[in-house]
Design a protein around this motif. Sequence first.
Motif, PDB file in Angstrom:
ATOM      1  N   GLY A  40      38.815  28.733  29.291  1.00 54.51           N
ATOM      2  CA  GLY A  40      38.742  30.159  28.853  1.00 54.51           C
ATOM      3  C   GLY A  40      39.718  30.580  27.739  1.00 54.51           C
ATOM      4  N   SER A  41      39.648  30.077  26.614  1.00 51.97           N
ATOM      5  CA  SER A  41      40.485  30.133  25.483  1.00 51.97           C
ATOM      6  C   SER A  41      40.204  31.683  24.974  1.00 51.97           C
ATOM      7  N   GLN A  42      41.277  32.370  24.611  1.00 48.96           N
ATOM      8  CA  GLN A  42      41.395  33.656  24.177  1.00 48.96           C
ATOM      9  C   GLN A  42      41.350  33.895  22.740  1.00 48.96           C
ATOM     10  N   ASP A  43      41.152  32.855  21.955  1.00 48.21           N
ATOM     11  CA  ASP A  43      41.302  32.982  20.438  1.00 48.21           C
ATOM     12  C   ASP A  43      39.373  32.411  19.940  1.00 48.21           C
ATOM     13  N   ASN A  44      39.548  31.790  19.242  1.00 46.13           N
ATOM     14  CA  ASN A  44      38.043  31.260  18.461  1.00 46.13           C
ATOM     15  C   ASN A  44      37.802  29.779  18.790  1.00 46.13           C
ATOM     16  N   THR A  45      38.651  29.405  19.693  1.00 43.46           N
ATOM     17  CA  THR A  45      38.220  27.906  20.084  1.00 43.46           C
ATOM     18  C   THR A  45      36.845  27.720  20.277  1.00 43.46           C
ATOM     19  N   PHE A  46      36.259  28.457  21.331  1.00 41.32           N
ATOM     20  CA  PHE A  46      34.945  28.260  21.463  1.00 41.32           C
ATOM     21  C   PHE A  46      34.004  28.749  20.580  1.00 41.32           C
ATOM     22  N   GLU A  47      34.088  29.398  19.676  1.00 41.09           N
ATOM     23  CA  GLU A  47      33.158  29.722  18.791  1.00 41.09           C
ATOM     24  C   GLU A  47      33.247  28.509  17.592  1.00 41.09           C
ATOM     25  N   VAL A  48      34.543  27.971  17.294  1.00 36.07           N
ATOM     26  CA  VAL A  48      34.578  26.707  16.346  1.00 36.07           C
ATOM     27  C   VAL A  48      33.833  25.818  17.221  1.00 36.07           C
ATOM     28  N   LEU A  49      33.897  25.415  18.596  1.00 28.58           N
ATOM     29  CA  LEU A  49      33.143  24.353  19.184  1.00 28.58           C
ATOM     30  C   LEU A  49      31.795  24.557  19.091  1.00 28.58           C
ATOM     31  N   SER A  50      31.360  25.664  19.354  1.00 31.48           N
ATOM     32  CA  SER A  50      29.912  26.042  19.082  1.00 31.48           C
ATOM     33  C   SER A  50      29.344  25.803  17.903  1.00 31.48           C
ATOM     34  N   GLU A  51      30.127  26.040  16.857  1.00 23.83           N
ATOM     35  CA  GLU A  51      29.645  25.624  15.626  1.00 23.83           C
ATOM     36  C   GLU A  51      29.588  24.286  15.372  1.00 23.83           C
TER      37      GLU A  51
END
Length: 407
Positions: free
Chosen positions: A48-59
């Motif tokens: 449940g990160s609130q920064d761009n962790t998921f976006e970086v991982l998705s890329e």
Amino acid sequence: MNATQKPYLSIVVPVYNEEENVRPLYEKIRTVCEAIGRTYEVLFVDDGSQDNTFEVLSELRNQEHHLVVIRFQENAGQTAAMAAGFEFAQGERIISMDGDLQNDPADIPQLLEKLDEDYDLVCGWRRERQDKFWTRRVPSVAANWIISKVTGVAIHDNGCSLKAYRAEIIKQVPLYGEMHRFIPAMSKVVGARIAEMVVKHHPRRFGTSKYGLSRIWRVILDILAFKLILSIFARQSNPNGNSLTQKSYDNEINPKFHVYRIAAFLSLPFFIIGFLLINVAIIAALSCIGMGISLMGISLITSWSISKAQREAADLSPLAPFFIYRCARRPIRYFGPFGTLLTALGGILTIGFPNVSPILINTGILIFCCGLFGEAIVFANAKRVKDYTVEIVLNAREDVKRIENVL
């Protein structure tokens, strides 16, 4: 690795607000795994990160077919993230590590080699730990010494996330409520053979630590809870040194016996103290007898709940929902502070109010024990309740059915 082939090795990495670390960490892991030469997968669990962790991982996921990204709907904690990673992992061997670049993926081959020396779990030891001395290293040394003495598992660094596991062992271990630091002790419950080896540790370069001195009190309560859990659930060894099979374990280890013994042990000193107090002997003795009887009653209910959990695969015992949901799966943290406060207050009032003091002390101890016995009930039912809700799974392997079952 094709879409249907299961990997030999799974790397599980829980992350929370680590947007600057996940890409370089994945690249390091990939380099090491390619050198090993076995099929592998890397599972990043975004808590449940609130920064761009998921976006970086998705890329990254769009570029790397070895990468699996699991995202929680909300922050559930490191233990829940590790549990999810272990559940989704498909490898025969599993490695867990932090997502902050402080653990070194270069240690993975040595951990696997040690695991192949007939061990079920190999724990990393950050002997040259690169953290703040007074707020991280000193409390850690003290906590690890206490944990090793209480649990009987001689590990220098229980808090090191860099560990290697046999999948069939770690998938049996019930993880919940910030108990990841007790994985070696919890693995003892399922009869794991445990080893330890020195690993590298690097200073944190990006982001901030999620831990501090505020967790010391919680760790102390966890240690007490785990002493009780181990005394009830830990598998014994046969004369040849091998852990008992599950069948013989169920036949030879009776939870009721252990719970009764613990209740009797806890109550006995207070019977003695009650009769030794001269001015308030009757009040103290009666309150202690009442506490002893209450402990026996709690132990009966607890043993019944544990036995029900072991017999039935679907339903929780009636007490389990209270301890799991109302106490957020941590009864000792719910009852422990209040019980400690009452006991301390009773001790302070010994001089001015000797008639009230024994009652407060015994009530406080009884409440504290309710928390301890509640932990045993939660542990017995832990496998049936998840501490996390998966929002999305980005899986390079086209295992659609598996993903739909989770969502």
